[in-house]
Design a protein around this motif. Structure first.
Motif, PDB file in Angstrom:
ATOM      1  N   LYS A 181       0.850  -1.183   0.000  1.00  0.00           N
ATOM      2  CA  LYS A 181       0.000   0.000   0.000  1.00  0.00           C
ATOM      3  C   LYS A 181       0.888   1.236   0.000  1.00  0.00           C
ATOM      4  CE  LYS A 181      -3.639  -2.321   2.647  1.00  0.00           C
ATOM      5  NZ  LYS A 181      -4.541  -2.262   3.824  1.00  0.00           N
ATOM      6  N   LEU A 182       0.332   2.347  -0.462  1.00  0.00           N
ATOM      7  CA  LEU A 182       1.094   3.596  -0.482  1.00  0.00           C
ATOM      8  C   LEU A 182       0.560   4.553   0.563  1.00  0.00           C
ATOM      9  CD1 LEU A 182       1.652   4.348  -4.297  1.00  0.00           C
ATOM     10  CD2 LEU A 182       3.100   3.072  -2.703  1.00  0.00           C
ATOM     11  N   SER A 183       1.425   4.917   1.495  1.00  0.00           N
ATOM     12  CA  SER A 183       1.071   5.921   2.492  1.00  0.00           C
ATOM     13  C   SER A 183       1.077   7.301   1.832  1.00  0.00           C
ATOM     14  CB  SER A 183       2.075   5.890   3.639  1.00  0.00           C
ATOM     15  OG  SER A 183       3.360   6.272   3.164  1.00  0.00           O
ATOM     16  N   THR A 184       0.649   8.292   2.587  1.00  0.00           N
ATOM     17  CA  THR A 184       0.629   9.654   2.057  1.00  0.00           C
ATOM     18  C   THR A 184       2.026  10.102   1.650  1.00  0.00           C
ATOM     19  OG1 THR A 184      -1.282  10.211   3.447  1.00  0.00           O
ATOM     20  CG2 THR A 184       0.001  12.040   2.552  1.00  0.00           C
ATOM     21  N   SER A 185       3.021   9.779   2.491  1.00  0.00           N
ATOM     22  CA  SER A 185       4.392  10.184   2.180  1.00  0.00           C
ATOM     23  C   SER A 185       4.934   9.423   0.980  1.00  0.00           C
ATOM     24  CB  SER A 185       5.300   9.972   3.397  1.00  0.00           C
ATOM     25  OG  SER A 185       5.295   8.606   3.795  1.00  0.00           O
ATOM     26  N   GLU A 186       4.599   8.147   0.858  1.00  0.00           N
ATOM     27  CA  GLU A 186       5.046   7.366  -0.296  1.00  0.00           C
ATOM     28  C   GLU A 186       4.377   7.850  -1.584  1.00  0.00           C
ATOM     29  OE1 GLU A 186       5.988   3.070   1.910  1.00  0.00           O
ATOM     30  OE2 GLU A 186       3.973   3.528   1.154  1.00  0.00           O
ATOM     31  N   LEU A 187       3.103   8.185  -1.468  1.00  0.00           N
ATOM     32  CA  LEU A 187       2.366   8.671  -2.629  1.00  0.00           C
ATOM     33  C   LEU A 187       2.961   9.975  -3.141  1.00  0.00           C
ATOM     34  CD1 LEU A 187      -0.130   7.813  -4.302  1.00  0.00           C
ATOM     35  CD2 LEU A 187      -1.514   9.269  -2.811  1.00  0.00           C
ATOM     36  N   ALA A 188       3.485  10.785  -2.221  1.00  0.00           N
ATOM     37  CA  ALA A 188       4.050  12.084  -2.580  1.00  0.00           C
ATOM     38  C   ALA A 188       5.321  11.946  -3.407  1.00  0.00           C
ATOM     39  CB  ALA A 188       4.333  12.900  -1.325  1.00  0.00           C
ATOM     40  N   THR A 189       5.947  10.776  -3.415  1.00  0.00           N
ATOM     41  CA  THR A 189       7.169  10.579  -4.201  1.00  0.00           C
ATOM     42  C   THR A 189       6.867  10.301  -5.678  1.00  0.00           C
ATOM     43  OG1 THR A 189       7.289   8.177  -3.815  1.00  0.00           O
ATOM     44  CG2 THR A 189       8.301   9.620  -2.150  1.00  0.00           C
ATOM     45  N   LEU A 190       5.618  10.035  -6.004  1.00  0.00           N
ATOM     46  CA  LEU A 190       5.240   9.763  -7.382  1.00  0.00           C
ATOM     47  C   LEU A 190       5.100  11.059  -8.183  1.00  0.00           C
ATOM     48  CD1 LEU A 190       2.406   7.089  -6.906  1.00  0.00           C
ATOM     49  CD2 LEU A 190       4.746   6.668  -7.698  1.00  0.00           C
ATOM     50  N   GLU A 191       5.233  10.936  -9.492  1.00  0.00           N
ATOM     51  CA  GLU A 191       4.895  12.054 -10.362  1.00  0.00           C
ATOM     52  C   GLU A 191       3.409  12.373 -10.181  1.00  0.00           C
ATOM     53  OE1 GLU A 191       6.832  13.871 -12.295  1.00  0.00           O
ATOM     54  OE2 GLU A 191       8.618  12.751 -11.696  1.00  0.00           O
ATOM     55  N   PRO A 192       3.010  13.653 -10.282  1.00  0.00           N
ATOM     56  CA  PRO A 192       1.611  14.015 -10.053  1.00  0.00           C
ATOM     57  C   PRO A 192       0.612  13.185 -10.866  1.00  0.00           C
ATOM     58  CG  PRO A 192       2.952  15.984 -10.169  1.00  0.00           C
ATOM     59  CD  PRO A 192       3.859  14.839 -10.519  1.00  0.00           C
ATOM     60  N   ALA A 193       0.935  12.918 -12.123  1.00  0.00           N
ATOM     61  CA  ALA A 193       0.011  12.134 -12.961  1.00  0.00           C
ATOM     62  C   ALA A 193      -0.111  10.702 -12.453  1.00  0.00           C
ATOM     63  CB  ALA A 193       0.491  12.144 -14.415  1.00  0.00           C
ATOM     64  N   ASP A 194       1.010  10.123 -12.011  1.00  0.00           N
ATOM     65  CA  ASP A 194       0.974   8.761 -11.486  1.00  0.00           C
ATOM     66  C   ASP A 194       0.223   8.715 -10.161  1.00  0.00           C
ATOM     67  OD1 ASP A 194       2.364   7.724 -13.618  1.00  0.00           O
ATOM     68  OD2 ASP A 194       4.320   7.877 -12.632  1.00  0.00           O
ATOM     69  N   ALA A 195       0.426   9.730  -9.336  1.00  0.00           N
ATOM     70  CA  ALA A 195      -0.277   9.784  -8.061  1.00  0.00           C
ATOM     71  C   ALA A 195      -1.788   9.864  -8.288  1.00  0.00           C
ATOM     72  CB  ALA A 195       0.201  10.983  -7.238  1.00  0.00           C
TER      73      ALA A 195
END
Length: 207
Positions: A181-195
């Motif tokens: 699963k992706l936490s909020t902090s992990e999600l923030a490492t993605l490119e905006p489109a991927d997030a």
């Protein structure tokens, strides 16, 4: 009896031809579903590719059997039914631009491909349940599952498959604690489109 089927007979019984060639969709499509519909099914494809690769290795059969038992366990909430439902959702989200007959044929082809995939997995599960599994039957069943999944993806735009793969790789890299699963902090490492795509995927399908 299923237990008496040889490799070739098992393949024929599941309705998958020995040679499967790529082909286009049977109906014209105006627009395709978002990648959030496709990425979870791409994960199943990767699993089946790996499954087919280890099927010839008897030392891996106990672990493989355990995984397949879990996949088909759980009654109505089984992973088997989950992926069958994902395929239906994907097909229902396609916007067609063709005659009703062509649309019907296209949907039937997609349904047949996912059913053959799941039937191949079930045949493999049954093969591994034997007290002395037949190696040819094990390998043939795994091959049916893999090739049937390939049939399903042959009916999807190659560009969408590449995007699903890219999203899969990006999210796995972001999953630092490897909990799936992706936490909020992990999600923030993605490119905006991927997030945004991952949020849509989770909203639609769950983690």
């Amino acid at each position: 009896r299923r237990g008496l089927l040889g490799a070739a007979a098992a393949t024929a019984a599941l309705g998958v031809p020995p040679s499967i060639a790529a082909r286009a969709a049977a109906a014209r499509v105006a627009s395709w579903p978002g990648i959030e519909y496709l990425e979870p099914i791409f994960e199943l494809k990767l699993s089946l590719d790996a499954l087919a690769a280890i099927a010839p290795e008897p030392s891996r059969w106990p672990a493989l059997k355990k995984r397949l038992d879990a996949f088909f366990g759980g009654g109505p909430l089984s992973e088997r039914n989950y992926f069958a439902g994902l395929s239906v959702q994907y097909t229902n989200a396609i916007k067609y631009d063709d005659l009703d007959f062509a649309v019907k044929v296209d949907k039937q082809e997609r349904q047949a491909a996912i059913e053959n995939t799941l039937n191949g997995m079930d045949a493999l599960k049954q093969a591994l349940a034997e007290s002395a599994p037949d190696a040819e039957r094990v390998v043939a069943s795994a091959k049916v599952a893999k090739e049937s999944m390939q049939c399903w993806f042959f009916l999807v735009p190659a560009s969408d498959v590449r995007e699903a793969e890219r999203l899969f790789v990006a999210t796995r890299k972001a999953d630092a604690d490897r909990n799936g699963k992706l936490s909020t902090s992990e999600l923030a490492t993605l490119e905006p489109a991927d997030a945004a795509r991952w949020r849509a995927r989770v909203a639609l399908m769950g983690d």
